[in-house]
Design an enzyme around this catalytic site. Structure first.
Site, PDB file in Angstrom:
ATOM      1  CB  ALA A  16      13.145 -34.268 -26.403  1.00 17.25           C
ATOM      2  CB  SER A  17      14.462 -30.131 -22.402  1.00 21.49           C
ATOM      3  OG  SER A  17      13.127 -29.910 -22.024  1.00 21.49           O
TER       4      SER A  17
ATOM      5  CG  ASP B 152       4.467 -22.430 -26.639  1.00 17.83           C
ATOM      6  OD1 ASP B 152       3.898 -23.538 -26.558  1.00 17.83           O
ATOM      7  OD2 ASP B 152       4.067 -21.405 -26.038  1.00 17.83           O
ATOM      8  CB  VAL B 153       3.844 -27.905 -28.755  1.00 12.53           C
ATOM      9  CG1 VAL B 153       5.152 -28.664 -28.898  1.00 12.53           C
ATOM     10  CG2 VAL B 153       3.302 -27.973 -27.335  1.00 12.53           C
TER      11      VAL B 153
ATOM     12  CG  ASN C 100       7.071 -36.322 -24.208  1.00 14.08           C
ATOM     13  OD1 ASN C 100       6.645 -37.171 -23.437  1.00 14.08           O
ATOM     14  ND2 ASN C 100       7.874 -35.339 -23.802  1.00 14.08           N
TER      15      ASN C 100
ATOM     16  CB  SER D 176      -2.111 -39.504 -19.189  1.00 13.50           C
ATOM     17  OG  SER D 176      -2.355 -39.723 -17.804  1.00 13.50           O
TER      18      SER D 176
ATOM     19  CE1 TYR E 246      -1.184 -34.251 -18.262  1.00 13.74           C
ATOM     20  CE2 TYR E 246      -2.292 -36.121 -17.229  1.00 13.74           C
ATOM     21  CZ  TYR E 246      -1.182 -35.581 -17.862  1.00 13.74           C
ATOM     22  OH  TYR E 246      -0.083 -36.370 -18.104  1.00 13.74           O
TER      23      TYR E 246
ATOM     24  CE  LYS F 270      -1.211 -35.987 -21.366  1.00 12.46           C
ATOM     25  NZ  LYS F 270      -0.119 -35.782 -22.333  1.00 12.46           N
TER      26      LYS F 270
END
Ligand code: NAP
Length: 243
Positions: free
Chosen positions: A13-14, A63-64, A90, A142, A155, A159
């Site tokens: 969220a940064s 770090d997720v 996210n 996505s 990716y 997703k």
């Protein structure tokens, strides 16, 4: 955080879409925990913008992709706030390249952040949501996970995995009053896409433009707070690109 306000945790969220989600939930009256990976200054900026709205916010670095970091950060969040009502998974990265040249490192990094990251955070947060008998999870998928994309095998796999994860969890957690949904954005103007030339792609988007992060965030906020009888859904936020 304040009693009777919902507590939301937004990963990544940064900046970009995550920041917009955090602000949108804050505008709706939630206290927000702003996760980030390394960009402390940007995370603090998000926190200040949220506090200016009159709700509480704090930046929490983890770090997720690291289960150990996630477990200890989420345990601390729960011991401090006693609840987490909303989780937005996210955080995400890209490491694009044609599959034939895609390194194992590029595969692992993207899967570990975008898919295992959601597993790590949801694993930790769902336990408190189950105890609370309430919660809403929104996963950031996505269009690449729906239709595939040349140059993004890692990716797209991550997703698409998130979409299967969303539907399975919705089935498992529905009886505990926890809703799990996903959004599938198309092209959104953020740091992630700033070097892409989407002139050609825009011709195929019925709305003929990329999205702004706030346009994704409004759907995330709807799924998290308003859509009380919606679970297991994947909502395209793509200007009509996938129809
Ligand atoms: P962005 O501007 O590059 O921001 C990425 C965010 O994720 C940053 O806050 C970053 O933190 C955080 N992050 C990255 N790796 C992390 C990790 N290991 N642990 C915790 N946080 C981490 O990206 P964005 O465009 O807003 O994308 C956000 C999400 O939307 C991603 O999941 C992306 O796949 C998805 N999405 C984006 C688009 C698009 O067109 N932009 C389209 C569809 C889906 P730091 O600032 O600390 O690095």
């Amino acid at each position: 955080m304040t009693e009777n306000r919902k507590v939301a945790l937004v990963t990544g969220a940064s900046r970009g879409i995550g920041r917009a989600c955090a602000l949108s939930l804050a505008k709706a009256g939630c206290d927000v925990i702003v996760n980030y990976a390394g960009n402390e200054a940007k995370a603090n900026e998000t926190v200040e913008q949220i506090k200016a709205l009159g709700v509480n916010a704090e930046a929490v670095r983890f770090d997720v992709s690291s289960k150990a970091e996630v477990d200890s950060a989420v345990a601390e969040i729960i011991s401090k706030h006693e609840r987490i009502d909303i989780l937005v998974n996210n955080a995400g990265i890209t490491k694009d390249g044609l599959f034939i040249r895609m390194s194992e490192e590029a595969w692992d990094a993207v899967l570990n952040t975008n898919l295992k990251g959601a597993y790590n955070v949801t694993n930790a947060v769902s336990k408190i949501m189950i105890k609370q008998r309430t919660g809403a999870i929104v996963n950031m998928a996505s269009i690449a996970g729906v239709m595939g994309n040349a140059g993004q095998a890692n990716y797209s796999a991550a997703k698409a995995g998130l979409i299967g994860f969303t539907k399975s969890l919705a089935k498992e957690l529905g009886s505990r009053n926890i809703r799990v949904n996903a959004v599938a954005p198309g092209f959104v103007n953020t740091d992630m896409t700033k070097d892409l030339d989407i002139t050609k792609i825009v011709e195929h988007i019925p709305l003929r433009r990329a999205a702004e992060p706030e346009e994704v965030a409004s759907v995330v906020k709807f799924l998290a707070l308003d859509a009380n009888y919606v679970t297991g859904q994947v909502i395209g936020v793509d200007g009509g690109l996938v129809i």
